[in-house]
Write an enzyme that holds these catalytic residues in place. Structure first.
Site, PDB file in Angstrom:
ATOM      1  N   ILE A  17       0.831  -1.204   0.000  1.00  0.00           N
ATOM      2  CA  ILE A  17       0.000   0.000   0.000  1.00  0.00           C
ATOM      3  C   ILE A  17       0.867   1.256   0.000  1.00  0.00           C
ATOM      4  O   ILE A  17       0.601   2.207  -0.732  1.00  0.00           O
ATOM      5  CB  ILE A  17      -0.939   0.001   1.227  1.00  0.00           C
ATOM      6  CG1 ILE A  17      -1.977  -1.121   1.111  1.00  0.00           C
ATOM      7  CG2 ILE A  17      -1.641   1.355   1.364  1.00  0.00           C
ATOM      8  CD1 ILE A  17      -2.800  -1.330   2.365  1.00  0.00           C
ATOM      9  N   ARG A  37      12.749  -0.398   6.434  1.00  0.00           N
ATOM     10  CA  ARG A  37      13.947  -0.879   7.125  1.00  0.00           C
ATOM     11  C   ARG A  37      15.014  -1.422   6.186  1.00  0.00           C
ATOM     12  O   ARG A  37      16.142  -1.662   6.601  1.00  0.00           O
ATOM     13  CB  ARG A  37      13.555  -1.944   8.156  1.00  0.00           C
ATOM     14  CG  ARG A  37      12.951  -1.349   9.422  1.00  0.00           C
ATOM     15  CD  ARG A  37      12.688  -2.387  10.478  1.00  0.00           C
ATOM     16  NE  ARG A  37      11.415  -3.051  10.285  1.00  0.00           N
ATOM     17  CZ  ARG A  37      10.971  -4.053  11.049  1.00  0.00           C
ATOM     18  NH1 ARG A  37      11.714  -4.495  12.044  1.00  0.00           N
ATOM     19  NH2 ARG A  37       9.800  -4.601  10.818  1.00  0.00           N
ATOM     20  N   ASP A  58      13.539   3.024  11.003  1.00  0.00           N
ATOM     21  CA  ASP A  58      12.788   2.064  11.813  1.00  0.00           C
ATOM     22  C   ASP A  58      11.784   2.847  12.656  1.00  0.00           C
ATOM     23  O   ASP A  58      12.174   3.565  13.578  1.00  0.00           O
ATOM     24  CB  ASP A  58      13.733   1.273  12.705  1.00  0.00           C
ATOM     25  CG  ASP A  58      13.047   0.150  13.471  1.00  0.00           C
ATOM     26  OD1 ASP A  58      11.794   0.142  13.535  1.00  0.00           O
ATOM     27  OD2 ASP A  58      13.763  -0.711  14.013  1.00  0.00           O
ATOM     28  N   VAL A  59      10.501   2.722  12.341  1.00  0.00           N
ATOM     29  CA  VAL A  59       9.487   3.524  13.035  1.00  0.00           C
ATOM     30  C   VAL A  59       9.364   3.167  14.509  1.00  0.00           C
ATOM     31  O   VAL A  59       8.759   3.911  15.279  1.00  0.00           O
ATOM     32  CB  VAL A  59       8.104   3.418  12.356  1.00  0.00           C
ATOM     33  CG1 VAL A  59       8.138   3.974  10.948  1.00  0.00           C
ATOM     34  CG2 VAL A  59       7.582   1.977  12.366  1.00  0.00           C
ATOM     35  N   TYR A 150      -3.330  -7.102  17.032  1.00  0.00           N
ATOM     36  CA  TYR A 150      -3.410  -6.293  15.812  1.00  0.00           C
ATOM     37  C   TYR A 150      -4.620  -5.372  15.866  1.00  0.00           C
ATOM     38  O   TYR A 150      -4.533  -4.179  15.549  1.00  0.00           O
ATOM     39  CB  TYR A 150      -3.503  -7.227  14.601  1.00  0.00           C
ATOM     40  CG  TYR A 150      -3.648  -6.528  13.277  1.00  0.00           C
ATOM     41  CD1 TYR A 150      -2.564  -5.886  12.680  1.00  0.00           C
ATOM     42  CD2 TYR A 150      -4.873  -6.522  12.604  1.00  0.00           C
ATOM     43  CE1 TYR A 150      -2.698  -5.255  11.453  1.00  0.00           C
ATOM     44  CE2 TYR A 150      -5.018  -5.888  11.382  1.00  0.00           C
ATOM     45  CZ  TYR A 150      -3.919  -5.259  10.810  1.00  0.00           C
ATOM     46  OH  TYR A 150      -4.059  -4.625   9.598  1.00  0.00           O
ATOM     47  N   LYS A 154      -4.640  -1.172  15.788  1.00  0.00           N
ATOM     48  CA  LYS A 154      -5.315  -0.393  14.749  1.00  0.00           C
ATOM     49  C   LYS A 154      -6.432   0.474  15.338  1.00  0.00           C
ATOM     50  O   LYS A 154      -6.673   1.586  14.853  1.00  0.00           O
ATOM     51  CB  LYS A 154      -5.868  -1.325  13.668  1.00  0.00           C
ATOM     52  CG  LYS A 154      -4.787  -2.038  12.863  1.00  0.00           C
ATOM     53  CD  LYS A 154      -3.886  -1.055  12.114  1.00  0.00           C
ATOM     54  CE  LYS A 154      -2.879  -1.754  11.223  1.00  0.00           C
ATOM     55  NZ  LYS A 154      -2.047  -0.813  10.428  1.00  0.00           N
ATOM     56  N   VAL A 183      -5.872  -6.678   1.646  1.00  0.00           N
ATOM     57  CA  VAL A 183      -5.301  -6.097   0.436  1.00  0.00           C
ATOM     58  C   VAL A 183      -4.261  -7.066  -0.125  1.00  0.00           C
ATOM     59  O   VAL A 183      -3.547  -7.744   0.620  1.00  0.00           O
ATOM     60  CB  VAL A 183      -4.649  -4.725   0.736  1.00  0.00           C
ATOM     61  CG1 VAL A 183      -4.076  -4.107  -0.532  1.00  0.00           C
ATOM     62  CG2 VAL A 183      -5.672  -3.791   1.385  1.00  0.00           C
TER      63      VAL A 183
END
Length: 252
Positions: A17, A37, A58-59, A150, A154, A183
């Site tokens: 995405i 990364r 790297d978030v 997860y 979100k 997706v």
């Protein structure tokens, strides 16, 4: 529509995405910093277009996000389109989940979105226009069976976006979340193997579980999510703010 002169930052921009959104923004004239990364993946993607620039980041690492966003701003100007897209998706029953699994999911999906948005706002606030888009999930609006961690991450992303939209009411910056169902990306490919192993079914049957979860019974193309992001950065979307937009093939 043109985004000439605008700097966009897309996390997780090397695949899936994020890549679809980055390509679309660059085609509209934006200078797009894509992060991930793996620098080699970003370099390959950036070679496609003069408007794409790869930057390994790297978030999950606060210091890295601070340094890399500042470097991108120094090179290409203030971030005016922030796409907080980087994330991971993996299911696991709560009674089989250790704290390391929980923390890694939260650090990537929720902390990563927070850090990306926070650092982007430092320069965006000084401009006369900005768009912040978090790529969440339909799991940010309802429970996803077998994926409590997860789902929680979100939901947190959607809550962050809604709160920020309230904080910035009346200013020329909007905050919205995109909430796609399954997706057709590498994440689905990886989850196919995981579901097959956990459920004791074939790879085809595992993939069909995800396909059938989408109301129109097909996987969503990344370009469909990118089209929604393109609308949110286009003229006429100024009053769309604080929304969680489902891209799921029908009511769910």
């Amino acid at each position: 529509m043109t985004l000439e002169g605008k700097h966009a930052l897309v996390t997780g921009g090397g695949t899936g995405i994020g890549l679809a959104i980055a390509r679309d923004l660059a085609a509209k004239g934006a200078q797009v910093t894509i992060t991930g990364r793996r620098q080699e993946v970003l370099d390959t993607v950036a070679a496609e277009s003069a408007g794409l620039f790869g930057l390994a980041m790297d978030v999950r690492d606060e210091a890295d996000v601070i340094d890399k966003v500042a470097a991108a701003v120094a090179e290409r100007g203030p971030v005016q389109v922030c796409i907080a897209n980087a994330g991971i998706a993996e299911g696991r029953a709560v009674h089989k989940m250790d704290l390391a699994f929980w923390r890694n999911m939260m650090a990537t999906n929720l902390d990563g979105a927070f850090l990306t948005i926070r650092e982007s706002l430092k320069s965006m606030r000084e401009t006369d226009w900005g768009r912040v888009i978090a790529v969440a999930s339909v799991a940010g609006l309802r429970g996803l069976p077998g994926a409590a961690c997860y789902t929680a991450s979100k939901h947190g992303m959607v809550g962050l976006i809604r709160a920020l939209s309230e904080d910035y009411l009346g200013r020329p910056i909007t905050f919205n979340a995109l909430c796609p169902a399954y997706v057709d990306t590498e994440i689905v490919d990886r989850n196919t193997a995981s579901i097959s192993q956990r459920a004791g079914v074939s790879a085809d049957e595992a993939r069909e579980i995800m396909v059938s979860a989408n109301r129109h019974r097909r996987l969503i193309r990344p370009e469909e999510v990118a089209a929604a992001a393109a609308w949110l950065v286009s003229p006429g979307s100024e009053s769309v703010n604080g929304q969680a937009i489902e891209i799921a093939g029908g009511m769910m």
